[in-house]
Design an enzyme around this catalytic site. Structure first.
Site, PDB file in Angstrom:
ATOM      1  N   GLY A 198       0.828  -1.200   0.000  1.00 52.29           N
ATOM      2  CA  GLY A 198       0.000   0.000   0.000  1.00 52.29           C
ATOM      3  C   GLY A 198       0.856   1.240   0.000  1.00 52.29           C
TER       4      GLY A 198
ATOM      5  N   GLY B 253       2.226   2.446   5.358  1.00 48.98           N
ATOM      6  CA  GLY B 253       3.378   1.595   5.683  1.00 48.98           C
ATOM      7  C   GLY B 253       4.074   2.078   6.939  1.00 48.98           C
TER       8      GLY B 253
ATOM      9  N   GLU C 253       5.720  -3.362   0.762  1.00 47.14           N
ATOM     10  CA  GLU C 253       5.655  -3.091  -0.680  1.00 47.14           C
ATOM     11  C   GLU C 253       4.911  -1.777  -0.841  1.00 47.14           C
ATOM     12  OE1 GLU C 253       6.958  -4.525  -3.176  1.00 47.14           O
ATOM     13  OE2 GLU C 253       7.432  -6.547  -2.532  1.00 47.14           O
TER      14      GLU C 253
ATOM     15  N   CYS D 274       1.603   0.669  -8.793  1.00 51.38           N
ATOM     16  CA  CYS D 274       2.750   1.153  -8.014  1.00 51.38           C
ATOM     17  C   CYS D 274       3.995   1.248  -8.879  1.00 51.38           C
ATOM     18  CB  CYS D 274       2.996   0.228  -6.834  1.00 51.38           C
ATOM     19  SG  CYS D 274       3.156  -1.482  -7.347  1.00 51.38           S
TER      20      CYS D 274
HETATM   21  P1  NAD Z   1      -3.440   2.453   1.449  1.00 53.51           P
HETATM   22  O1  NAD Z   1      -2.123   2.529   2.122  1.00 53.51           O
HETATM   23  O2  NAD Z   1      -4.388   3.561   1.645  1.00 53.51           O
HETATM   24  O3  NAD Z   1      -4.225   1.127   1.885  1.00 53.51           O
HETATM   25  C1  NAD Z   1      -3.673  -0.164   1.712  1.00 53.51           C
HETATM   26  C2  NAD Z   1      -4.335  -1.114   2.686  1.00 53.51           C
HETATM   27  O4  NAD Z   1      -3.963  -0.748   4.013  1.00 53.51           O
HETATM   28  C3  NAD Z   1      -5.864  -1.089   2.657  1.00 53.51           C
HETATM   29  O5  NAD Z   1      -6.335  -2.410   2.803  1.00 53.51           O
HETATM   30  C4  NAD Z   1      -6.215  -0.239   3.891  1.00 53.51           C
HETATM   31  O6  NAD Z   1      -7.479  -0.535   4.421  1.00 53.51           O
HETATM   32  C5  NAD Z   1      -5.107  -0.640   4.842  1.00 53.51           C
HETATM   33  N1  NAD Z   1      -4.800   0.339   5.901  1.00 53.51           N
HETATM   34  C6  NAD Z   1      -4.943   1.687   5.866  1.00 53.51           C
HETATM   35  N2  NAD Z   1      -4.533   2.239   7.038  1.00 53.51           N
HETATM   36  C7  NAD Z   1      -4.112   1.205   7.825  1.00 53.51           C
HETATM   37  C8  NAD Z   1      -3.558   1.121   9.134  1.00 53.51           C
HETATM   38  N3  NAD Z   1      -3.349   2.210   9.868  1.00 53.51           N
HETATM   39  N4  NAD Z   1      -3.238  -0.091   9.620  1.00 53.51           N
HETATM   40  C9  NAD Z   1      -3.413  -1.202   8.878  1.00 53.51           C
HETATM   41  N5  NAD Z   1      -3.938  -1.199   7.625  1.00 53.51           N
HETATM   42  C10 NAD Z   1      -4.278  -0.002   7.099  1.00 53.51           C
HETATM   43  O7  NAD Z   1      -3.119   2.217  -0.104  1.00 53.51           O
HETATM   44  P2  NAD Z   1      -4.162   2.123  -1.293  1.00 53.51           P
HETATM   45  O8  NAD Z   1      -4.678   3.494  -1.576  1.00 53.51           O
HETATM   46  O9  NAD Z   1      -5.126   1.017  -1.053  1.00 53.51           O
HETATM   47  O10 NAD Z   1      -3.202   1.635  -2.477  1.00 53.51           O
HETATM   48  C11 NAD Z   1      -2.441   2.508  -3.221  1.00 53.51           C
HETATM   49  C12 NAD Z   1      -1.007   2.521  -2.743  1.00 53.51           C
HETATM   50  O11 NAD Z   1      -0.489   1.190  -2.730  1.00 53.51           O
HETATM   51  C13 NAD Z   1      -0.105   3.283  -3.669  1.00 53.51           C
HETATM   52  O12 NAD Z   1       0.800   4.066  -2.942  1.00 53.51           O
HETATM   53  C14 NAD Z   1       0.636   2.188  -4.436  1.00 53.51           C
HETATM   54  O13 NAD Z   1       1.872   2.588  -4.952  1.00 53.51           O
HETATM   55  C15 NAD Z   1       0.762   1.141  -3.388  1.00 53.51           C
HETATM   56  N6  NAD Z   1       0.945  -0.192  -4.003  1.00 53.51           N
HETATM   57  C16 NAD Z   1       2.157  -0.812  -3.895  1.00 53.51           C
HETATM   58  C17 NAD Z   1       2.365  -2.044  -4.522  1.00 53.51           C
HETATM   59  C18 NAD Z   1       3.691  -2.773  -4.425  1.00 53.51           C
HETATM   60  O14 NAD Z   1       3.727  -3.974  -4.668  1.00 53.51           O
HETATM   61  N7  NAD Z   1       4.781  -2.112  -4.096  1.00 53.51           N
HETATM   62  C19 NAD Z   1       1.327  -2.638  -5.246  1.00 53.51           C
HETATM   63  C20 NAD Z   1       0.117  -1.963  -5.328  1.00 53.51           C
HETATM   64  C21 NAD Z   1      -0.069  -0.744  -4.686  1.00 53.51           C
END
Ligand code: NAD
Length: 474
Positions: free
Chosen positions: A224, A229, A246, A280
């Site tokens: 995410g 993260g 990631e 990403c």
């Molecule tokens: P996000 O960080 O908002 O959410 C990701 C997940 O984390 C969701 O399931 C969300 O509910 C959960 N989450 C949010 N806050 C949390 C917390 N405090 N504790 C635990 N879990 C929590 O990201 P998003 O908007 O869903 O996805 C987009 C982001 O993900 C972009 O920055 C993208 O680059 C990244 N991404 C990375 C990869 C990779 O493999 N490197 C792949 C896909 C997406």
């Protein structure tokens, strides 16, 4: 359809619900049940009980291998059903949703094939000792996935985690939870022991936080954004829980003066516009030799303008963004770039039709200090920057805080590989963006995170080493 919890082998719809939307029409198509902390606790307890019963680890590892091959076959059997649901909830083209299920099956085949090959080492300590290492699972592993590739990303960590013998609590993203239910139903149709895989959904602050702070969680795989993260790492630090991170990216491709323009344009089409740029590892920046810059900008703009925009079920070239909020964010980034002095060669605005569609967008005159050159846009937009000598190209490409992927295009093998070696990223694509697959390690450096998923390297994240040293008595 309602996205339910799957805990200890049982589906349940107890809890508050929110709507799941089709971003291609802005209409509700289902609901998701939100897991409160009690529900999270039940899911973790089920996984922990499965770990303690040793149902994945006591039998010979070949048992996990056949279980996982059974799972791969079960995923293939639901691909059409799952792809349509995933297409509708995420907005992505049907072919790409199908591709995600096919990729999910491949992860189970690939890591299933490793389940009986996770061997330790024998370490020589002289005749008075026997010493060996064992590779063991962590126990309860929490996997948190984002909305952009929910099925593919969940499958990649589930399969590696299961092959290693971990029991998993998977938290699906609250905006795209439906396709994952189809995936987990397929997995549950096999001889999967109760509690080995548990699925919950919910938002970050309630469900996600309760999961990563749970005292029985021994390992976290997070995919995410960087801010989330960081929050998870803070929570994990309290109990020194190992994590795989990631995170995001702002990846760049360097285009040398001997690059084949058609090859670059084809890679831009997939690198920039695949999944409407919500990737990403998108090709967010194109660092082009000055001799090719104008020709390439023109060719990319022409390709962008020819893209067919449509609802995912129509299998368009360019599909909807995930939500109204995401569309607004992307539009704001584009307006900001213009205000900062970038030139919009094409696009930059939303498309007037139901749903959340953004025009394919190409920027030139982008300076390295501009937010558009540094911030993850997560939309169908690419920024072109020019260079004169290779050192300048490397400096520009490496000039952000991220380091997920990078690319280089050119015919001179020495120069191309020299550039590939100097790009600061977890993986470098040469002459084809997204080259690689399930078999090739993926993950970032810098703010893009650490640890690797995909490839054999991913298994290292899901295992820990125990050393046993025996003093022989004679
Ligand atoms: P996000 O960080 O908002 O959410 C990701 C997940 O984390 C969701 O399931 C969300 O509910 C959960 N989450 C949010 N806050 C949390 C917390 N405090 N504790 C635990 N879990 C929590 O990201 P998003 O908007 O869903 O996805 C987009 C982001 O993900 C972009 O920055 C993208 O680059 C990244 N991404 C990375 C990869 C990779 O493999 N490197 C792949 C896909 C997406």
């Amino acid at each position: 359809m309602i996205a339910q919890h799957f805990i200890n082998g049982v589906w349940s719809d107890a809890g508050d619900r929110i709507a799941v939307e089709d971003p291609g029409t802005a209409e509700a198509i289902g609901e998701v049940v939100l897991a409160d902390p009690g529900c999270v606790d039940a899911a973790v307890a089920a996984a922990d009980a499965c770990v303690r019963r040793g149902e994945l680890t006591r039998p010979r590892p070949a048992h996990r291998l056949s279980l996982m091959l059974e799972m791969a076959a079960a995923i293939r059997a639901v691909t059409e059903e799952g792809a349509e649901i995933l297409c509708r909830e995420s907005g992505k083209p049907l072919r790409d949703a199908r591709g995600e299920f096919e990729e999910a099956a491949r992860y189970f085949e690939y890591y299933g094939g490793m389940a009986d090959k996770l061997e330790g080492r024998s370490i020589p300590l002289g005749e008075d000792y026997i010493d060996w290492t064992m590779r063991e699972p962590h126990g309860v592993s929490a996997h948190i996935v984002p909305w952009n590739f929910p099925v593919g990303i969940a499958a990649r960590s589930l399969a590696a985690g299961l092959a290693a013998g971990n029991c998993v609590v998977l938290k699906s993203p609250e905006v795209t939870p439906l396709g994952l239910c189809v995936l987990v139903k397929a997995l549950a149709s096999t001889d999967l022991p109760a509690g080995a895989i548990n699925l919950i959904s919910g938002d970050g602050p309630t469900t996600g936080e309760a999961l990563v702070r749970h005292p029985l969680v021994q390992h976290i795989v997070f995919t995410g954004s960087v801010p989330t993260g960081r929050a998870i790492l803070r929570a994990a630090a309290e109990r020194i829980v190992p994590c795989v991170m990631e995170l995001g990216g702002k990846s760049a491709a360097v285009v040398h003066d001997d690059a084949d323009i058609d090859t670059v344009v084809a890679s831009v089409e997939s690198g920039v516009f695949f999944n409407a740029g919500q990737v990403c590892s998108a090709m967010a920046r194109l660092i082009v030799h000055e001799s090719l810059h104008d020709r390439l900008a023109e060719a990319i703009a022409a390709r962008a303008e020819a893209l067919e925009i449509g609802h995912g079920l129509e299998d368009p070239d360019l599909s909807a963004l995930i939500s109204a909020t995401q569309l607004e964010r992307v539009e704001q980034h584009c307006a900001g770039a213009l205000a900062d002095g970038a030139t919009v060669v094409t696009g930059g605005k939303r498309v007037t039709r139901p749903g959340y569609f953004m025009q394919p967008t190409v920027f030139t005159d982008v300076a390295p200090s501009m937010p558009v050159a540094n911030d993850e846009i997560f939309g169908p937009a690419v920024s072109l920057m020019q260079f004169r000598d290779p050192a300048q190209a490397i400096a520009l490409a490496n000039g952000t805080d991220y380091g997920l992927v990078a690319g280089v295009f050119g015919q001179d093998l020495n120069r191309t590989l020299d550039t590939a070696r100097q790009l600061e990223a977890g993986q470098v694509f040469v002459n084809e963006w997204f080259a690689g697959g399930v078999e090739t390690p993926f993950g970032g450096i810098g703010q893009s995170g650490y640890g690797r998923e995909k490839g054999l390297e991913a298994l290292d994240n899901h295992l820990r080493t125990r050393n046993i040293a025996v003093r022989l008595t004679r």
